[in-house]
Design a protein around this motif. Structure first.
Motif, PDB file in Angstrom:
ATOM      1  N   UNK A  91       0.836  -1.213   0.000  1.00  0.00           N
ATOM      2  CA  UNK A  91       0.000   0.000   0.000  1.00  0.00           C
ATOM      3  C   UNK A  91       0.864   1.254   0.000  1.00  0.00           C
ATOM      4  N   UNK A  92       0.295   2.328  -0.521  1.00  0.00           N
ATOM      5  CA  UNK A  92       1.015   3.600  -0.582  1.00  0.00           C
ATOM      6  C   UNK A  92       1.141   4.199   0.808  1.00  0.00           C
ATOM      7  N   UNK A  93       2.236   4.928   1.020  1.00  0.00           N
ATOM      8  CA  UNK A  93       2.448   5.654   2.257  1.00  0.00           C
ATOM      9  C   UNK A  93       1.786   7.019   2.162  1.00  0.00           C
ATOM     10  N   UNK A  94       1.251   7.488   3.266  1.00  0.00           N
ATOM     11  CA  UNK A  94       0.594   8.790   3.301  1.00  0.00           C
ATOM     12  C   UNK A  94       1.539   9.832   3.882  1.00  0.00           C
ATOM     13  N   UNK A  95       1.576  10.995   3.235  1.00  0.00           N
ATOM     14  CA  UNK A  95       2.399  12.088   3.746  1.00  0.00           C
ATOM     15  C   UNK A  95       1.824  12.582   5.065  1.00  0.00           C
ATOM     16  N   UNK A  96       2.657  12.589   6.094  1.00  0.00           N
ATOM     17  CA  UNK A  96       2.202  12.995   7.419  1.00  0.00           C
ATOM     18  C   UNK A  96       2.927  14.272   7.837  1.00  0.00           C
TER      19      UNK A  96
END
Length: 285
Positions: free
Chosen positions: A76-81
């Motif tokens: 799964x893609x990583x989310x910018x935090x």
């Protein structure tokens, strides 16, 4: 026109070999190339606002390329935090302020301190570092070519990502730093127990050490990486074209000439290729 032919094509006046391919001309070009390298380094040190290191690595592109690599492995893609982004910026600033290039600072501060300080309570966390790269693709490629960095980038434990890119002077050299931080929040719904994560001891940076602000960095007029790289590629292209024309003309006209083989020229071109590769190759830890 005859003067141009003398320099660029096989002719009676140049012993049936382009004058630019003669050893003396090759030596002259090498000398000019080395002199330019010395000049660029000296000029950059004296006038960093004109010829320095301009960050051309967009954090969003590093994240996109990271997720492209993850997608290719079915991850799964990583989310910018924003909290991880702030932690990465703080870590980059700390490296510039303390003048070190390592995961752990000279006073023992580990990456996880910056993550916790930013307010990100993590179950899992990781960090990749890079410097001296001029584009996002080469950064991600270097990380993917390193087993430990690749493990971070492709870990199924991580859900979030933060990227910081800053220009500064590190260990006596102007450079561009890239900090990539990964994490999964402590409250995230994952089945693995929190004790699977290693235990870390971290120390806060002393209050008297000021970390430089990330915003407001003056971007130089041009980038010395790109200047030297494009000059190398330009010279390489000219010699390849002239050498190709030379070999074609000799073959078509079946010319017989009393001169050296083309080994010296290929050695020269190989040196330029190595130089160009070195210019775009940075460091990772």
């Amino acid at each position: 026109m005859s003067a141009l032919a003398h320099w660029l094509t096989p002719h009676e006046s140049n012993n049936q070999r382009a004058k630019l391919l003669h050893p003396s001309s090759v030596a002259l070009v090498i000398g000019i190339f080395l002199s330019l390298q010395i000049f660029v380094t000296s000029f950059s040190a004296r006038y960093p606002t004109i010829l320095g290191f301009a960050a051309q690595i967009a954090p969003s592109e590093v994240i996109r390329l990271t997720n492209v690599e993850r997608a290719s492995k079915g991850l799964p893609a990583l989310k910018s935090d924003p909290l991880l982004t702030a932690a990465a910026a703080r870590k980059a600033g700390d490296m510039i302020a303390r003048d070190y290039w390592a995961h752990v600072s000279p006073v023992g501060t580990q990456p996880w301190f910056f993550i916790s300080e930013a307010g990100y309570s993590y179950r899992y966390a990781g960090e990749n570092l890079a410097r001296d790269f001029s584009d996002p693709a080469s950064v991600v490629k270097a990380w993917m070519n390193s087993p430990s960095h690749r493990d971070n980038l492709l870990s199924n434990r991580y859900q979030d990502i933060g990227i910081a890119v800053i220009d500064g002077r590190l260990t006596g050299h102007d450079t561009t730093l890239v900090v990539q931080m990964f994490g999964t929040k402590l409250t995230a719904g994952v089945t693995s127990d929190v004790t699977d994560t290693a235990s870390f001891t971290v120390d806060a940076a002393p209050a008297e050490v000021a970390v430089p602000a990330i915003a407001g960095i003056q971007v130089p007029v041009t980038n010395q990486f790109d200047l030297t790289k494009y000059f190398s590629i330009g010279v390489l292209s000219v010699f390849l074209i002239i050498l190709g024309v030379d070999m074609y003309v000799v073959s078509q006209q079946k010319l017989v000439r009393w001169t050296s083989k083309s080994l010296a020229h290929f050695v020269f071109l190989a040196c330029l290729i190595v130089a160009a590769i070195t210019i775009v190759r940075g460091k990772i830890i």
